[in-house]
Design a protein around this motif. Structure first.
Motif, PDB file in Angstrom:
ATOM      1  N   VAL A 128     -16.443  11.342 -21.891  1.00 48.77           N
ATOM      2  CA  VAL A 128     -15.035  11.111 -22.220  1.00 48.77           C
ATOM      3  C   VAL A 128     -14.870  10.213 -23.449  1.00 48.77           C
ATOM      4  CG1 VAL A 128     -12.822  10.207 -21.369  1.00 48.77           C
ATOM      5  CG2 VAL A 128     -14.325  11.481 -19.827  1.00 48.77           C
ATOM      6  N   PRO A 153       5.271   4.558 -29.327  1.00 47.91           N
ATOM      7  CA  PRO A 153       4.711   4.366 -27.975  1.00 47.91           C
ATOM      8  C   PRO A 153       3.801   5.506 -27.530  1.00 47.91           C
ATOM      9  CG  PRO A 153       7.084   4.822 -27.874  1.00 47.91           C
ATOM     10  CD  PRO A 153       6.741   4.648 -29.318  1.00 47.91           C
ATOM     11  N   ALA A 154       3.914   6.681 -28.134  1.00 49.11           N
ATOM     12  CA  ALA A 154       3.044   7.803 -27.741  1.00 49.11           C
ATOM     13  C   ALA A 154       1.585   7.551 -28.122  1.00 49.11           C
ATOM     14  CB  ALA A 154       3.544   9.099 -28.371  1.00 49.11           C
ATOM     15  N   TYR A 157      -0.693   7.041 -25.326  1.00 49.48           N
ATOM     16  CA  TYR A 157      -0.845   8.143 -24.361  1.00 49.48           C
ATOM     17  C   TYR A 157      -1.543   9.372 -24.932  1.00 49.48           C
ATOM     18  CZ  TYR A 157       2.426   5.460 -21.523  1.00 49.48           C
ATOM     19  OH  TYR A 157       3.020   4.481 -20.778  1.00 49.48           O
ATOM     20  N   VAL A 159      -4.678  10.159 -25.214  1.00 50.71           N
ATOM     21  CA  VAL A 159      -5.760  10.666 -24.361  1.00 50.71           C
ATOM     22  C   VAL A 159      -5.192  11.334 -23.105  1.00 50.71           C
ATOM     23  CG1 VAL A 159      -7.918  10.102 -23.201  1.00 50.71           C
ATOM     24  CG2 VAL A 159      -7.256   8.839 -25.238  1.00 50.71           C
ATOM     25  N   HIS A 160      -4.138  10.741 -22.533  1.00 55.41           N
ATOM     26  CA  HIS A 160      -3.507  11.370 -21.360  1.00 55.41           C
ATOM     27  C   HIS A 160      -2.957  12.755 -21.723  1.00 55.41           C
ATOM     28  CE1 HIS A 160      -3.215   6.996 -20.686  1.00 55.41           C
ATOM     29  NE2 HIS A 160      -3.418   7.277 -19.428  1.00 55.41           N
ATOM     30  N   MET A 161      -2.320  12.849 -22.910  1.00 56.61           N
ATOM     31  CA  MET A 161      -1.760  14.141 -23.338  1.00 56.61           C
ATOM     32  C   MET A 161      -2.860  15.187 -23.463  1.00 56.61           C
ATOM     33  SD  MET A 161       1.022  13.451 -26.368  1.00 56.61           S
ATOM     34  CE  MET A 161       0.878  11.812 -27.024  1.00 56.61           C
ATOM     35  N   LEU A 163      -6.330  15.156 -22.637  1.00 56.78           N
ATOM     36  CA  LEU A 163      -7.185  15.414 -21.480  1.00 56.78           C
ATOM     37  C   LEU A 163      -6.367  16.041 -20.346  1.00 56.78           C
ATOM     38  CD1 LEU A 163     -10.176  14.919 -20.774  1.00 56.78           C
ATOM     39  CD2 LEU A 163      -9.497  12.769 -19.699  1.00 56.78           C
ATOM     40  N   GLY A 164      -5.098  15.670 -20.261  1.00 58.15           N
ATOM     41  CA  GLY A 164      -4.219  16.220 -19.228  1.00 58.15           C
ATOM     42  C   GLY A 164      -4.024  17.717 -19.400  1.00 58.15           C
ATOM     43  N   ALA A 165      -3.761  18.149 -20.639  1.00 61.79           N
ATOM     44  CA  ALA A 165      -3.592  19.581 -20.895  1.00 61.79           C
ATOM     45  C   ALA A 165      -4.903  20.310 -20.605  1.00 61.79           C
ATOM     46  CB  ALA A 165      -3.163  19.804 -22.348  1.00 61.79           C
ATOM     47  N   THR A 167      -7.349  19.482 -18.502  1.00 67.03           N
ATOM     48  CA  THR A 167      -7.749  19.584 -17.094  1.00 67.03           C
ATOM     49  C   THR A 167      -6.748  20.346 -16.230  1.00 67.03           C
ATOM     50  OG1 THR A 167      -6.742  17.437 -16.629  1.00 67.03           O
ATOM     51  CG2 THR A 167      -9.088  17.442 -17.097  1.00 67.03           C
ATOM     52  N   TYR A 185      -0.718  23.379 -28.092  1.00 69.35           N
ATOM     53  CA  TYR A 185      -0.248  22.175 -27.393  1.00 69.35           C
ATOM     54  C   TYR A 185      -0.141  20.985 -28.356  1.00 69.35           C
ATOM     55  CZ  TYR A 185      -0.138  18.500 -23.779  1.00 69.35           C
ATOM     56  OH  TYR A 185       0.201  17.426 -22.985  1.00 69.35           O
ATOM     57  N   VAL A 189       3.543  19.557 -28.555  1.00 65.91           N
ATOM     58  CA  VAL A 189       3.736  18.322 -27.788  1.00 65.91           C
ATOM     59  C   VAL A 189       3.261  17.077 -28.540  1.00 65.91           C
ATOM     60  CG1 VAL A 189       2.991  17.062 -25.718  1.00 65.91           C
ATOM     61  CG2 VAL A 189       3.626  19.483 -25.547  1.00 65.91           C
ATOM     62  N   PRO A 192       4.985  16.268 -32.240  1.00 68.26           N
ATOM     63  CA  PRO A 192       6.370  15.815 -32.095  1.00 68.26           C
ATOM     64  C   PRO A 192       6.477  14.461 -31.386  1.00 68.26           C
ATOM     65  CG  PRO A 192       6.180  18.140 -31.535  1.00 68.26           C
ATOM     66  CD  PRO A 192       4.788  17.642 -31.713  1.00 68.26           C
ATOM     67  N   ALA A 193       5.671  14.252 -30.327  1.00 69.05           N
ATOM     68  CA  ALA A 193       5.718  12.961 -29.624  1.00 69.05           C
ATOM     69  C   ALA A 193       5.319  11.828 -30.562  1.00 69.05           C
ATOM     70  CB  ALA A 193       4.806  12.982 -28.402  1.00 69.05           C
TER      71      ALA A 193
ATOM     72  N   GLY B 164      -0.621  16.543 -16.152  1.00 67.69           N
ATOM     73  CA  GLY B 164      -1.778  16.019 -16.887  1.00 67.69           C
ATOM     74  C   GLY B 164      -1.820  14.501 -16.866  1.00 67.69           C
ATOM     75  N   THR B 168      -4.866  12.487 -14.916  1.00 64.27           N
ATOM     76  CA  THR B 168      -5.894  11.830 -15.743  1.00 64.27           C
ATOM     77  C   THR B 168      -5.797  10.302 -15.710  1.00 64.27           C
ATOM     78  OG1 THR B 168      -4.481  11.997 -17.704  1.00 64.27           O
ATOM     79  CG2 THR B 168      -6.106  13.755 -17.375  1.00 64.27           C
ATOM     80  N   ILE B 172      -8.800   7.677 -17.077  1.00 68.98           N
ATOM     81  CA  ILE B 172      -8.628   6.963 -18.339  1.00 68.98           C
ATOM     82  C   ILE B 172      -8.412   5.471 -18.118  1.00 68.98           C
ATOM     83  CG2 ILE B 172      -7.150   6.747 -20.392  1.00 68.98           C
ATOM     84  CD1 ILE B 172      -6.576   9.805 -20.025  1.00 68.98           C
TER      85      ILE B 172
END
Lengths: 199, 199
Positions: A128, A153-154, A157, A159-161, A163-165, A167, A185, A189, A192-193, B164, B168, B172
């Motif tokens: 990871v 603020p994004a 996040y 890694v969450h965005m 890795l989330g997509a 998994t 993605y 996502v 734009p974020a 996601g 995650t 993380i």
């Protein structure tokens, strides 16, 4: 003690060791950690169980070493001068087949990582984090260039965005993550974020 | 045949059945599907293994029924007139404890769902989809109100974004998903990706 260690190590050539670790990772993807047995590893690799235990002590140690042996391919630095191109390039370094294999490996280890801290550490440190450090380097340069605001603020996040997509794709779409999916993605996502125009 | 089915069903009261399903879900969270045994269910619920097999046939059937028995709490429609408030309200319906339990359940089933299509279908139909339909209803109203453009490409990835982040977080951040985390993620990622101003 030193002699014994040398004797243990000398039993396998590096090529044979790599072959064995590869078989362990394949089995993890197929059946998961909890169902993986030393018997299955012995059968798959035509080794004796006695050899496996002598060399690695047990399943947890063997699996952790197999993960440690695995190196995410091609971590050469990506720097195209545009965040969008950088993110697309990072995703494109792994072909769809390797991506599906990595998703299967995460699945196979998900439960075991919760009960085995050594396994969690090995997986995070070796799979990871190297991957995610790349994303952070690319983002830092985008901030330095003024493409992304340092206080967006994004940024916390990313890694969450990503890795989330990666998994959740199979659960939501019954499909493995692919280059085309992750590229789309990123455009829909992540950019734009992060306040980056994609048009 | 009908008589036999009645006889089988009459062995357990609904309260006892609920207790048993609850214990199965607890075990799934603790050890995962592959490690779960009928012996462990029998011990945890002070039942005989013979009763469990007579009533459910086997582990796969028992686990699928336990998931089917589980109802995500409080699916009352949320409609505050603002996408941001709606999304925050959807997340707030489950307290942090229930959220951590659901994350653990997903983890415990991740591998087994790949090899057992009945389990995957039960989990998707009964846990993932009702939850996600709510998100889609809220988004449809935001599009109708003109808050989100109907052709915003992030609309196709709302479930990937949300689920996601949920799945995650532990990998993380070494932390379970919480209300505070998801609310902050909605503001930092989801609303900007959907083109909704949060300022």
């Amino acid at each position: 003690m030193a002699e014994a260690a040398t004797a243990r190590r000398s039993r396998l050539t590096p090529a044979r060791e790599a072959e064995l670790y590869g078989a362990v990772l394949d089995l993890l993807r197929e059946v998961g950690y909890d169902t993986l047995t030393m018997d299955a590893v012995a059968a798959r690799t035509h080794s004796s169980k006695a050899t496996l235990y002598r060399q690695w002590g047990g399943k947890a140690e063997l699996v952790a070493k197999a993960i440690r042996h695995y190196k995410p391919g091609g971590l050469a630095d990506v720097d195209t001068g545009s965040l969008r191109e950088d993110l697309h390039a990072l995703v494109a370094r792994e072909d769809d087949c390797v991506m599906a294999q990595n998703a299967a490996l995460m699945r196979g280890l998900a439960m075991a990582m919760h009960t085995n801290p050594d396994l969690l550490r090995a997986f995070k440190e070796l799979i990871v984090e190297p991957e995610m450090n790349e994303f952070h380097r690319v983002l830092r340069r985008a901030v330095d260039r003024g493409e992304v605001r340092a206080d967006n603020p994004a940024l916390g996040y990313v890694v969450h965005m990503m890795l989330g997509a990666f998994t959740t794709r199979w659960l939501i779409d019954d499909l493995p993550p692919t280059n085309a999916f992750l590229t789309s993605y990123i455009d829909a996502v992540m950019l734009p974020a992060l306040g980056v125009s994609t048009g």
